[in-house]
Design an enzyme around this catalytic site. Structure first.
Site: not given
Ligand code: 6PG
Length: 464
Positions: A133, A195, A191-192, A188
């Site tokens: 990430s 996010e 994590h997303n 991970k």
């Molecule tokens: C990271 C991000 C990455 C992810 C983008 C786009 O940890 O660097 O989470 O892995 O691909 O944030 O995610 P979405 O297109 O689903 O918003």
């Protein structure tokens, strides 16, 4: 002299990661497939473009790339999740030997990682699934890395991964062995999911402040005032986004309000449903993105239905408190989900370690994460930690006040409202689920347990 490490896939993330490896002094080979007309000499071009890659070797023939690596070969895959990973593996595996190690650094689904691990293990090849990430900048300057799978493979990769990972303010590398199987990619994925919610909560504060008539600069100023208490990477970039102008216009005002996604939030929501976890905010953030896509219907509905303006000015401190409160609920849910699935799969994931490796490099890095990494050492359920009791009592009142104002003004706040709903359910001793059980038994003889029968036996009633 052979190269010590190889990287496959010179897209944005792969290129940044290869520059990071080279900058840290590792002798690296680069490979990108050759696709006539669209991907030609990609690795060679990147090697020439970036100073750090001056002594790297670049290939578009896989056999030459493999031959350039010292034994045991160490290869990082940075290709798009899904079919592309299998396509590379199909070509690569016959050229490797037992003892070699492959790291999948993409956003693969954890169940695909488990399958790939098992098939690599048949030929003695170590396969690691490593969530990475931090986006393009993180990959270049230091991402958070979540590797899982073969421990022997990790021992071979650890010096490289720890070296290129972000270092947090205590000097710890944001890379740590997560556990067996696909646990790294699972973590991970969560994590997303977290996010998505963190982004959505900031967006909800923005929506409320906009509704109050604040300019983007004024909202950025408020967020800046919040930073000492609410520091996070996502809040920091949101301030910059709010301030960005194209001539006299805010760029943000010209961005179409339809939020896209690449699928990890959906996978998180699917896992939440599949494992029976009550992590309600990730789906709420996902549905918010989906709803944003119905722009045409939103426009039609807005023309039909009036919206109430906010009745009175929102207290900014109250909004900040509500935001902080909902963030703790979000993190509680994310870590509970990891704990639940780790228990189910016997992965033995150590939550404080996960929080620590999310303190820097990754998209959800924040000051809160430092606090959580020590809190999780004593309580897996953050909301039951004594530290949060006073905080929750004080901030909960603010969250309710903001929610009431938002409901009156009909502002769409899916995550803040869901956080409240979740919390109210979480602290309800006698819920209404007894009625659900009775209904199920009434129409389907699904049985229920009785509070006056400690054996836990199933009971059925002839209701009519
Ligand atoms: C990271 C991000 C990455 C992810 C983008 C786009 O940890 O660097 O989470 O892995 O691909 O944030 O995610 P979405 O297109 O689903 O918003």
């Amino acid at each position: 002299m052979k190269q010590e490490i190889g990287l496959i896939g010179m897209g944005v993330m792969g290129t940044s990661l290869s520059r990071n490896l080279a900058r840290n002094g590792f002798a690296i080979s680069l490979f990108n497939r050759h696709v006539e007309g669209s991907e030609e000499a990609v690795a060679q071009k990147a090697q020439k473009q970036y100073e750090e890659l001056a002594s790297a070797l670049a290939f578009d023939a896989l056999s030459h790339f493999v031959a350039s690596l010292s034994h045991p070969r160490k290869i990082i895959l940075m290709v798009n999740a899904g079919a592309a990973v299998d396509a590379v593996l199909n070509e690569l595996l016959p050229q490797l030997d037992a003892g070699d190690v492959i790291v999948d650094g993409g956003n693969s689904h954890y169940s695909d990682t488990q399958k790939r691990m098992a098939s690599c293990a048949e030929s003695g090849i170590h396969f690691l699934g490593a969530g990475i990430s931090g986006g393009e900048k993180g990959a270049l300057h230091g991402p958070a890395i979540m590797p899982s799978g073969s421990t022997a493979g990790y021992a071979l990769m650890q010096p490289y991964l720890e070296k290129i990972a972000a270092k947090n303010r205590d000097g710890h590398p944001c890379c740590s062995y997560v556990g067996p199987q696909g646990s790294g990619h699972f973590v991970k994925m969560v994590h997303n999911g977290v996010e998505y919610v963190e982004m959505q909560l900031i967006a909800e504060c923005y929506a409320l402040l906009k509704q109050q008539g604040c300019t983007n600069d004024a909202i950025a100023d408020y967020f800046t005032q919040w930073l000492p208490e609410c520091q996070s990477y996502l809040l920091s970039i949101s301030i910059k986004i709010l301030q960005k102008k194209e001539g006299d216009h805010y760029l943000l005002d010209r961005i179409l309000d339809q939020a896209a996604n690449k699928g990890t939030g959906r996978w998180s929501a699917q896992a939440i449903a599949d494992f029976g976890e009550a992590a309600t905010l990730i789906p709420a953030a996902l549905w918010a993105r989906y709803l944003s896509y119905f722009k045409k219907y939103r426009e039609q509905a807005a023309a039909i239905f009036q919206t109430n303006p906010l009745q009175s000015a929102l207290a900014i401190d109250q909004l900040k408190a509500a935001y902080q409160w909902a963030r703790v609920v979000n993190h509680h849910q994310g870590f509970s989900l990891i704990q639940h699935v780790s228990n189910t799969h016997e992965w033995n994931v150590h939550l404080p370690t996960i929080a620590r490796l999310w303190t820097a490099g990754c998209i959800i890095q924040s000051d809160l994460m430092y606090t959580l990494s020590s809190d999780l050492a004593t309580h897996q359920h953050l909301l039951l930690h004594p530290r949060w009791k006073d905080f929750f009592e004080r901030h909960h009142t603010a969250a309710k006040a903001v929610a009431k104002a938002a409901i009156d003004a009909e502002v769409h706040l899916p995550c803040l409202l869901e956080a409240l709903n979740f919390f109210h359910g979480y602290k309800t001793v006698h819920s209404s689920a007894n009625l659900i059980q009775a209904q199920r038994d009434f129409f389907g003889a699904h049985t229920y347990q009785r509070t006056d029968d400690p054996t836990g036996k199933s009971h059925h009633t002839l209701w009519e």
